[in-house]
Design a protein around this motif. Sequence first.
Motif, PDB file in Angstrom:
ATOM      1  N   GLU A  57       0.827  -1.207   0.000  1.00 36.65           N
ATOM      2  CA  GLU A  57       0.000   0.000   0.000  1.00 36.65           C
ATOM      3  C   GLU A  57       0.866   1.264   0.000  1.00 36.65           C
ATOM      4  N   LEU A 105      -1.006   2.138   7.569  1.00 34.49           N
ATOM      5  CA  LEU A 105       0.215   1.553   7.023  1.00 34.49           C
ATOM      6  C   LEU A 105       0.540   2.113   5.640  1.00 34.49           C
ATOM      7  N   ASP A 228      -8.368  -5.130   4.644  1.00 33.93           N
ATOM      8  CA  ASP A 228      -7.971  -6.049   5.713  1.00 33.93           C
ATOM      9  C   ASP A 228      -9.200  -6.708   6.307  1.00 33.93           C
ATOM     10  N   ARG A 238      -5.147 -12.587  -3.265  1.00 29.71           N
ATOM     11  CA  ARG A 238      -4.192 -11.743  -2.525  1.00 29.71           C
ATOM     12  C   ARG A 238      -2.788 -12.352  -2.558  1.00 29.71           C
ATOM     13  N   HIS A 314       3.395  -3.972  12.094  1.00 19.78           N
ATOM     14  CA  HIS A 314       2.427  -2.886  12.350  1.00 19.78           C
ATOM     15  C   HIS A 314       1.220  -3.340  13.154  1.00 19.78           C
ATOM     16  N   GLU A 322      -0.355 -12.514   9.095  1.00 17.53           N
ATOM     17  CA  GLU A 322      -0.619 -13.379   7.940  1.00 17.53           C
ATOM     18  C   GLU A 322      -0.031 -14.777   8.104  1.00 17.53           C
ATOM     19  N   ASN A 410       6.702   5.905  14.688  1.00 21.20           N
ATOM     20  CA  ASN A 410       6.203   6.479  13.434  1.00 21.20           C
ATOM     21  C   ASN A 410       6.301   8.002  13.413  1.00 21.20           C
ATOM     22  N   TYR A 499     -11.439  -2.607  17.653  1.00 25.23           N
ATOM     23  CA  TYR A 499     -10.403  -2.254  18.636  1.00 25.23           C
ATOM     24  C   TYR A 499     -10.191  -0.747  18.707  1.00 25.23           C
ATOM     25  N   GLU A 597      -3.512  -0.671  19.424  1.00 28.11           N
ATOM     26  CA  GLU A 597      -3.146   0.227  18.318  1.00 28.11           C
ATOM     27  C   GLU A 597      -1.630   0.320  18.293  1.00 28.11           C
ATOM     28  N   ALA A 598      -1.025  -0.212  17.239  1.00 22.34           N
ATOM     29  CA  ALA A 598       0.435  -0.266  17.231  1.00 22.34           C
ATOM     30  C   ALA A 598       1.026   1.127  17.459  1.00 22.34           C
ATOM     31  N   SER A 599       0.541   2.105  16.729  1.00 20.98           N
ATOM     32  CA  SER A 599       1.061   3.458  16.904  1.00 20.98           C
ATOM     33  C   SER A 599      -0.050   4.496  16.755  1.00 20.98           C
ATOM     34  N   GLY A 600      -0.685   4.484  15.577  1.00 23.66           N
ATOM     35  CA  GLY A 600      -1.528   5.603  15.193  1.00 23.66           C
ATOM     36  C   GLY A 600      -0.622   6.640  14.559  1.00 23.66           C
TER      37      GLY A 600
HETATM   38  C1  26Q Z   1      -3.810  -8.877   5.832  1.00 25.36           C
HETATM   39  C2  26Q Z   1      -4.165 -10.102   5.282  1.00 25.36           C
HETATM   40  C3  26Q Z   1      -5.087 -10.184   4.259  1.00 25.36           C
HETATM   41  C4  26Q Z   1      -5.665  -9.029   3.776  1.00 25.36           C
HETATM   42  C5  26Q Z   1      -5.311  -7.810   4.303  1.00 25.36           C
HETATM   43  C6  26Q Z   1      -4.392  -7.729   5.336  1.00 25.36           C
HETATM   44  C7  26Q Z   1      -4.041  -6.417   5.924  1.00 25.36           C
HETATM   45  C8  26Q Z   1      -4.123  -5.254   5.167  1.00 25.36           C
HETATM   46  C9  26Q Z   1      -3.813  -4.020   5.713  1.00 25.36           C
HETATM   47  C10 26Q Z   1      -3.643  -6.307   7.238  1.00 25.36           C
HETATM   48  C11 26Q Z   1      -3.326  -5.072   7.781  1.00 25.36           C
HETATM   49  C12 26Q Z   1      -3.408  -3.907   7.031  1.00 25.36           C
HETATM   50  C13 26Q Z   1      -3.125  -2.577   7.551  1.00 25.36           C
HETATM   51  C14 26Q Z   1      -2.633  -2.339   8.744  1.00 25.36           C
HETATM   52  C15 26Q Z   1      -2.410  -0.978   9.241  1.00 25.36           C
HETATM   53  O1  26Q Z   1      -2.758  -0.003   8.607  1.00 25.36           O
HETATM   54  N1  26Q Z   1      -1.817  -0.863  10.434  1.00 25.36           N
HETATM   55  C16 26Q Z   1      -1.571   0.427  11.045  1.00 25.36           C
HETATM   56  O2  26Q Z   1      -0.248   0.823  10.719  1.00 25.36           O
HETATM   57  C17 26Q Z   1      -0.001   2.149  11.150  1.00 25.36           C
HETATM   58  C18 26Q Z   1       1.367   2.543  10.665  1.00 25.36           C
HETATM   59  O3  26Q Z   1       2.351   1.884  11.388  1.00 25.36           O
HETATM   60  C19 26Q Z   1      -0.117   2.259  12.661  1.00 25.36           C
HETATM   61  O4  26Q Z   1       0.030   3.607  13.022  1.00 25.36           O
HETATM   62  C20 26Q Z   1      -1.473   1.743  13.127  1.00 25.36           C
HETATM   63  O5  26Q Z   1      -1.512   1.704  14.539  1.00 25.36           O
HETATM   64  C21 26Q Z   1      -1.725   0.366  12.553  1.00 25.36           C
HETATM   65  O6  26Q Z   1      -3.039  -0.066  12.880  1.00 25.36           O
END
Ligand code: 26Q
Length: 754
Positions: A57, A105, A228, A238, A314, A322, A410, A499, A597-600
Amino acid sequence: MNLSQRLRAKTMERYQLPPEECGDAQLFHALMAVTQDLSTARPAPDGARKLYYFSAEFLMGKLLSNNLLALGLFEEARDLLAGMGRSLAGLEEQEREPSLGNGGLGRLAACFLDSIAALGLNGDGVGLNYHYGLFRQKLADLKQQEEPDPWMEAESWLIPTGKTFSVPFGGFSLPAVLYDIAIPGAHTGTAGRLHLFDVPEPAPAPAHGIDFEKGDIPHSLTSFLYPDDSDRAGQLLRVYQQYFLVSAGAQLILSELEERGYSPETLSEHVVVQINDTHPSMVIPELIRLLLERGLSMDAAVEQVSGACAYTNHTILAEALEKWPLEFIETAAPQLVPILQELDRRARARSADPRTAILDGEGRVHMAHLDIHFGRSVNGVAALHTEILKHTELKPFYELYPEKFNNKTNGVTFRRWLEVCNPALSEWITAHIGPEWKTAPGALEGLLAFQEDTAALEELLSIKAANKERLCRALRERQGVELDPASLFDIQIKRLHEYKRQQMNALYVIYKYLEIKGGRLPARPITVLFGAKAAPAYQMAKHIIHLILSLQALIDADPQVRPWLRVVMVENYNVSWAEQLIPACDLSEQISLASKEASGTGNMKLMANGAVTLGTLDGANVEIAQLVGPEAVYTFGASSQEVIRLYQEGSYRSLEQYHRPGVEYLVDFLVSPELLSVGDPAALATLWRDMKHKDYFMALLDTQDYIAAKERALSDFEDRTAWARKMLVNIAKSGYFSSDRTIAEYDRDIWHLS
Ligand code: 26Q
């Protein structure tokens, strides 16, 4: 040539018209072309080592203003357009936003590219060119509907490179066509690149919704970004997407390595691959495979790849880690299977602990485990997050490889998230402390000297008021809602997830609604704004959107409550909306269940724009609270240790929380006659039952504490000078959260590019 001359030359060449006689669309395209020419003319930074930031992404947002700023032409463009009775904002209406990301992310990856370029580091992004991006959200009948978002136009920022790599899938291969987006660096003469791979013959947009032929891989591989969610039907696709990304990206790396005159045996000396969460983790076995093809031994290939790759985590949500069935990989990329089996053997030789295996007993591949064993760095994205990884989630790995673990809190680019989105505040800052903060955001601390300067504080309040009016205009034009700019703007903008607890904010709205109904009026009207997309298959998230929209409708129709309380969900929340909402925010909602929340990163953008945080001690909120001190932040709720303990003991009982005084009547409002007369009874009842009996993210645990903290913030808001001081402290302390600082740390500790 100055910008005015360049623009004139461009409009004459394209339309045989001077700029003054061009329409907005013509003018936008001409200015885009000028900006593009200047960006592509810049050389790449040099350096014997090159970073490849691999990410599924990149949530870039619109690029015109951003790129003009990086080129040092923002002010010139603004004045030039003003002289023609136009504005940059007006022209940017013509630009479509590429939505190549879900949320945090993806936007982080975009901020990182901006900072990598600004620091003049030799690094590029590598991703996929999704044609319809993440879906476009429509709000109709109090529900979210998903539509394709075709952002690509005949003319866009994409530059065809003419380069193609062949990706070998099981049973067929597919050309990966490379497009580039130029990333000009601010305050440097260089530019980086975002490399986006695409299929040669993309499928057209589906006629309805976002369903498409998932079996037709050759045409639909890059159609959509997978949200996600739990849509199992799309999981195989995917995996195909991921392999397409990493195989083409790995081939690009090796071809550039060769062009630079280095042999594949020296990969780890000249290349660093940052793996953005596990989505691109197959780059590890793929690079090993390609090195084997080039004659390296397995030992040498593993050593080179392990020395080149680094992994960022993240998330600590187990369901988001995954784990792909090996059988999926057998179908999509069978040539990786023997390599994965060999890597699993090697991992098991290093540790007998089955929790650290790559292939588990159920035939699944643990992508994060692959990264940790065969990468040289593992980082979390905020101090608390990294500690939780080390001592809880990834504990067995931390015991095995303590030296690999590190934290990189971050950051966000202040160019887009302050200079471009909030020009009035930027000018005010510069007027008070000079322009140094633009290159060194730490200099914002100089603002602390103005804490007792009432004139300065007054100006800060006026800027916020003007930004709120600007947001009101945007909402009126785009959504037909009329808001009161004098009300307090309480804003929660982020993906919809249990969450993140938008449902807890909704319970507050119910609380306030009932207070007003009971004649207890707030000191001033409150506007609660939400922006959020729910993953299409995430039912509970969709029910929460429905709850918010039902409350919005109920209150809008109630002449007793409406003057005091409004709820608005902005439709299709995206980067452009964020740029309007963030400068207008008074109270920033960061209310995730502590530890989740990992960071925000929205929390950081809001803080830098003078919003005060109302939040749990989670993710980067912890660092925000430490920096600004207790006077300038509102924290509440259970601590991460308490929450982790509750999960470990399995001792959380939602029903007990529900029966606590002051909670039950709020939850029961979901199935009250008032709300049922507006909303969908089945959806509301499901949500009500879930809150009572499951409440997986413990919203009820913190509800009372949340309401109390929010009431305190609302009451403090009435001392306008004291509030302006809190705003000032937040802006002054936000410099730490510049992604320039984050990237400098990645470079210092992991990449070693400069
Ligand atoms: C996984 C498997 C299959 C399909 C989709 C996914 C998938 C897709 C996107 C899993 C996770 C994401 C996105 C995660 C995300 O955006 N995490 C955020 O990352 C930010 C940057 O580090 C943090 O600030 C946020 O806390 C965290 O939620």
